[in-house]
Design a protein around this motif. Structure first.
Motif, PDB file in Angstrom:
ATOM      1  N   LEU A  87      -4.622   9.930  15.491  1.00  0.00           N
ATOM      2  CA  LEU A  87      -5.614  10.987  15.308  1.00  0.00           C
ATOM      3  C   LEU A  87      -6.626  10.621  14.230  1.00  0.00           C
ATOM      4  N   ALA A  88      -6.152   9.984  13.158  1.00  0.00           N
ATOM      5  CA  ALA A  88      -7.059   9.585  12.080  1.00  0.00           C
ATOM      6  C   ALA A  88      -8.097   8.587  12.575  1.00  0.00           C
ATOM      7  N   GLN A  89      -7.674   7.683  13.463  1.00  0.00           N
ATOM      8  CA  GLN A  89      -8.581   6.636  13.940  1.00  0.00           C
ATOM      9  C   GLN A  89      -9.691   7.211  14.826  1.00  0.00           C
ATOM     10  N   VAL A  90      -9.342   8.137  15.729  1.00  0.00           N
ATOM     11  CA  VAL A  90     -10.385   8.680  16.609  1.00  0.00           C
ATOM     12  C   VAL A  90     -11.318   9.607  15.848  1.00  0.00           C
ATOM     13  N   ARG A  91     -10.886  10.075  14.681  1.00  0.00           N
ATOM     14  CA  ARG A  91     -11.765  10.905  13.838  1.00  0.00           C
ATOM     15  C   ARG A  91     -12.563  10.079  12.850  1.00  0.00           C
ATOM     16  N   GLY A  92     -12.406   8.767  12.899  1.00  0.00           N
ATOM     17  CA  GLY A  92     -13.244   7.893  12.092  1.00  0.00           C
ATOM     18  C   GLY A  92     -12.648   7.450  10.777  1.00  0.00           C
ATOM     19  N   PHE A  93     -11.402   7.849  10.462  1.00  0.00           N
ATOM     20  CA  PHE A  93     -10.785   7.446   9.203  1.00  0.00           C
ATOM     21  C   PHE A  93     -10.019   6.145   9.413  1.00  0.00           C
ATOM     22  N   ARG A  94     -10.718   5.064   9.424  1.00  0.00           N
ATOM     23  CA  ARG A  94     -10.123   3.763   9.656  1.00  0.00           C
ATOM     24  C   ARG A  94     -10.824   2.736   8.796  1.00  0.00           C
ATOM     25  N   GLY A  95     -10.260   1.526   8.772  1.00  0.00           N
ATOM     26  CA  GLY A  95     -10.842   0.490   7.942  1.00  0.00           C
ATOM     27  C   GLY A  95     -10.345   0.580   6.509  1.00  0.00           C
ATOM     28  N   GLU A  96     -11.128   0.073   5.582  1.00  0.00           N
ATOM     29  CA  GLU A  96     -10.728   0.004   4.177  1.00  0.00           C
ATOM     30  C   GLU A  96     -10.611   1.402   3.581  1.00  0.00           C
ATOM     31  N   THR A  97      -9.533   1.647   2.842  1.00  0.00           N
ATOM     32  CA  THR A  97      -9.349   2.909   2.119  1.00  0.00           C
ATOM     33  C   THR A  97      -9.568   2.618   0.638  1.00  0.00           C
ATOM     34  N   HIS A 122       0.834  -1.208   0.000  1.00  0.00           N
ATOM     35  CA  HIS A 122       0.000   0.000   0.000  1.00  0.00           C
ATOM     36  C   HIS A 122       0.866   1.254   0.000  1.00  0.00           C
ATOM     37  N   ASN A 123       1.972   1.219   0.742  1.00  0.00           N
ATOM     38  CA  ASN A 123       2.867   2.372   0.745  1.00  0.00           C
ATOM     39  C   ASN A 123       3.431   2.630  -0.645  1.00  0.00           C
ATOM     40  N   GLU A 124       3.838   1.563  -1.320  1.00  0.00           N
ATOM     41  CA  GLU A 124       4.383   1.719  -2.670  1.00  0.00           C
ATOM     42  C   GLU A 124       3.334   2.297  -3.615  1.00  0.00           C
ATOM     43  N   TYR A 125       2.082   1.928  -3.402  1.00  0.00           N
ATOM     44  CA  TYR A 125       1.000   2.388  -4.289  1.00  0.00           C
ATOM     45  C   TYR A 125       0.658   3.850  -4.031  1.00  0.00           C
ATOM     46  N   TYR A 126       0.535   4.227  -2.745  1.00  0.00           N
ATOM     47  CA  TYR A 126       0.029   5.562  -2.422  1.00  0.00           C
ATOM     48  C   TYR A 126       1.101   6.646  -2.387  1.00  0.00           C
ATOM     49  N   LYS A 127       2.390   6.279  -2.286  1.00  0.00           N
ATOM     50  CA  LYS A 127       3.405   7.317  -2.108  1.00  0.00           C
ATOM     51  C   LYS A 127       3.501   8.254  -3.307  1.00  0.00           C
ATOM     52  N   ASP A 128       3.078   7.790  -4.499  1.00  0.00           N
ATOM     53  CA  ASP A 128       3.091   8.649  -5.679  1.00  0.00           C
ATOM     54  C   ASP A 128       1.750   9.331  -5.908  1.00  0.00           C
ATOM     55  N   LEU A 129       0.732   8.919  -5.178  1.00  0.00           N
ATOM     56  CA  LEU A 129      -0.605   9.481  -5.383  1.00  0.00           C
ATOM     57  C   LEU A 129      -0.982  10.529  -4.343  1.00  0.00           C
ATOM     58  N   VAL A 130      -0.427  10.396  -3.125  1.00  0.00           N
ATOM     59  CA  VAL A 130      -0.772  11.311  -2.028  1.00  0.00           C
ATOM     60  C   VAL A 130       0.478  12.099  -1.653  1.00  0.00           C
ATOM     61  N   GLU A 131       0.416  13.414  -1.789  1.00  0.00           N
ATOM     62  CA  GLU A 131       1.574  14.252  -1.486  1.00  0.00           C
ATOM     63  C   GLU A 131       1.943  14.150  -0.009  1.00  0.00           C
ATOM     64  N   SER A 132       3.229  14.095   0.262  1.00  0.00           N
ATOM     65  CA  SER A 132       3.771  14.005   1.628  1.00  0.00           C
ATOM     66  C   SER A 132       3.369  12.707   2.327  1.00  0.00           C
ATOM     67  N   TYR A 133       2.994  11.693   1.562  1.00  0.00           N
ATOM     68  CA  TYR A 133       2.578  10.429   2.165  1.00  0.00           C
ATOM     69  C   TYR A 133       3.671   9.828   3.040  1.00  0.00           C
ATOM     70  N   MET A 134       4.925   9.836   2.556  1.00  0.00           N
ATOM     71  CA  MET A 134       6.006   9.191   3.291  1.00  0.00           C
ATOM     72  C   MET A 134       6.439   9.972   4.527  1.00  0.00           C
ATOM     73  N   THR A 147     -10.982   4.492  -1.592  1.00  0.00           N
ATOM     74  CA  THR A 147     -10.878   5.640  -2.477  1.00  0.00           C
ATOM     75  C   THR A 147      -9.643   6.454  -2.112  1.00  0.00           C
ATOM     76  N   LEU A 148      -9.131   7.180  -3.081  1.00  0.00           N
ATOM     77  CA  LEU A 148      -7.950   8.014  -2.840  1.00  0.00           C
ATOM     78  C   LEU A 148      -8.260   9.110  -1.835  1.00  0.00           C
ATOM     79  N   ASP A 149      -9.508   9.593  -1.845  1.00  0.00           N
ATOM     80  CA  ASP A 149      -9.893  10.667  -0.923  1.00  0.00           C
ATOM     81  C   ASP A 149      -9.807  10.206   0.532  1.00  0.00           C
ATOM     82  N   LYS A 150     -10.193   8.967   0.793  1.00  0.00           N
ATOM     83  CA  LYS A 150     -10.119   8.440   2.162  1.00  0.00           C
ATOM     84  C   LYS A 150      -8.670   8.391   2.645  1.00  0.00           C
ATOM     85  N   MET A 151      -7.762   7.940   1.776  1.00  0.00           N
ATOM     86  CA  MET A 151      -6.362   7.887   2.168  1.00  0.00           C
ATOM     87  C   MET A 151      -5.806   9.298   2.360  1.00  0.00           C
TER      88      MET A 151
END
Length: 456
Positions: free
Chosen positions: A403-413, A379-391, A415-419
């Motif tokens: 912080l992402a988990q307590v705000r509800g951003f957890r589970g399957e990603t 997943h890191n290899e896939y998203y590092k070119d799609l999401v800026e500052s991912y690494m 879509t690119l927007d979720k990541m």
């Protein structure tokens, strides 16, 4: 945390400095007693213990235990002298406020002060010289990639080429003639797989257009990026800079876990993690039995993830799927109605019980209780070119919750927007880290972070 003086990334262990300060406080107090009373009988053990604790506290407040790398010796010794002076001032103030000054020998106290401060400065100077010798021989150094031009660049290059005592070695130098040329050389260097710890951008303010493309080129790297535009002659107000030798750097992409922050976070992980692991051990035993009975296969699912500085670490979870094989480098996320997920697995994924073995990872030092959630390597290899500052999320240890988990951003990603939203939360955490923020996230996880409606 590596602690050997011979390691390229290490420094004198924090706890040894604390022990050293406490030992100096007691030794000088005992020596002062011999001067005053002619023997080593401890008359004032309570007062000595109080001062030893005070000097540790003021050393924290004065940033005495921060790394020495890149700092001038005068700056370091001024902070040491300030911390010890403040500890004695606080001690004397306590005696005055409690009206107990007459219970202690003034000659003993003045002798103690006169011995302790010169002693601690002398010992630290000896340690400083030893460390400089190690660094001058190429030990305990950080490898630096330099990109720059102009007077400040030439002075910095000459300075660090002759003197490595600050702990930085110029591994590769790219002289900036124009953006296209410099970026071309940078891409070629990165393409050769070279590993470096820092990147210094030593270009004038008039050439700052190079900053954004360089940061983009280094988006997959976890190296610290420092901007050194030549600020010695500028009046600075409310600034955030680091002084390295005789040069100022504007830190534009650095880990928040430097200096005392890393020590505080590690200590909190050990204390809180040990307590939680003790409390949840009966639950873990029950889950382990249920997983074993649910389907053939091991109790634990082990997978490599990226940890701090992008290094691979092995992460433990309770197995929630039937044993199956996937293609090399392929990791298929669980989806709704996924036949691979067992009945027990669905429950422990929904309640986050599958994450409990990661507290073992915390005590091992591979993870923290709070931090960006570790993603599969694929997943890191896939998203590092799609999401800026991912690494950039890999500048700290991954966490069991974040912080992402307590705000509800957890589970399957799916879509690119979720990541993107998850990464934005991770970067917000890095920019605003504090021990209190970690505590709030842990509390938030207890009340609303366990149940995962997005888990399948």
């Amino acid at each position: 945390m590596p602690t050997s003086l011979l390691s390229g990334r290490s420094r004198l262990p924090f706890f040894l400095l604390v022990i050293m300060d406490v030992a100096i406080a007691f030794a000088c107090a005992e020596l002062a007693e011999w001067v005053r009373f002619g023997n080593y009988d401890t008359h004032y053990i309570n007062l000595i213990t109080m001062q030893a604790l005070l000097v540790v506290v003021f050393s924290f407040l004065c940033d005495v235990y921060a790394p020495w790398r890149g700092r001038q010796v005068s700056e370091r010794f001024t902070k040491v002298a300030a911390a010890w002076s403040l500890s004695f001032i606080a001690l004397i103030t306590f005696l005055v406020m409690t009206k107990t000054t007459e219970e202690y020998s003034r000659m003993w106290l003045s002798t103690w002060v006169g011995l302790a401060i010169p002693m601690v400065l002398t010992i630290r100077f000896v340690l400083y010289r030893i460390l400089m010798q190690f660094r001058s021989r190429g030990r305990n150094t950080r490898r630096v990639l330099v990109i720059g031009e102009g007077r400040n660049f030439e002075a910095m290059k000459e300075y660090f080429s002759k003197d490595n005592s600050y702990g930085y070695r110029l591994q590769h130098i790219i002289k900036h003639q124009n953006n296209e040329q410099a970026l071309g050389e940078l891409e070629a260097y990165l393409g050769q797989g070279h590993i470096f710890d820092e990147c210094w951008l030593c270009v004038p303010f008039t050439r700052n257009a190079i900053l954004q493309p360089v940061m983009f080129a280094l988006r997959h790297s976890t190296a610290n990026i420092r901007y050194m535009p030549g600020m010695q002659d500028l009046p600075l107000l409310n600034h955030s800079i680091t002084r390295i030798g005789e040069f100022y750097s504007l830190d534009i992409s650095c880990s928040p876990m430097d200096s005392i922050n890393a020590i505080i976070k590690r200590m909190s992980d050990i204390v809180i993690g040990s307590l939680i692991l003790l409390l949840i051990s009966p639950v873990m035993v029950g889950v382990a039995i249920a997983v074993k009975l649910s389907s053939p296969g091991p109790v634990f699912f082990k997978q490599f993830r990226h940890g701090a500085s992008g290094q691979q670490v092995k992460v433990y979870k309770f197995r929630s799927m039937k044993v199956h094989q996937e293609g090399e480098g392929q990791v298929t996320q669980a989806t709704k109605g996924d036949p691979r997920v067992t009945r027990v697995g669905a429950f422990i994924r929904r309640t986050s019980l599958d994450e409990l073995p990661q507290f073992i990872n915390v005590l091992q030092g591979r993870m923290s209780i709070v931090g960006p959630r570790p993603h599969a390597l694929a997943h890191n290899e896939y998203y590092k070119d799609l999401v800026e500052s991912y690494m950039k999320r890999h500048k700290v240890k991954p966490g069991i919750t974040g912080l992402a988990q307590v705000r509800g951003f957890r589970g399957e990603t799916d879509t690119l927007d979720k990541m993107q939203q998850r990464v934005e939360c991770d970067l917000e955490y890095l920019n605003n880290w504090s021990l209190w923020l970690d505590i709030k996230i842990i509390i938030g996880t207890v009340f609303k972070g366990f149940m995962n409606p997005n888990a399948y």
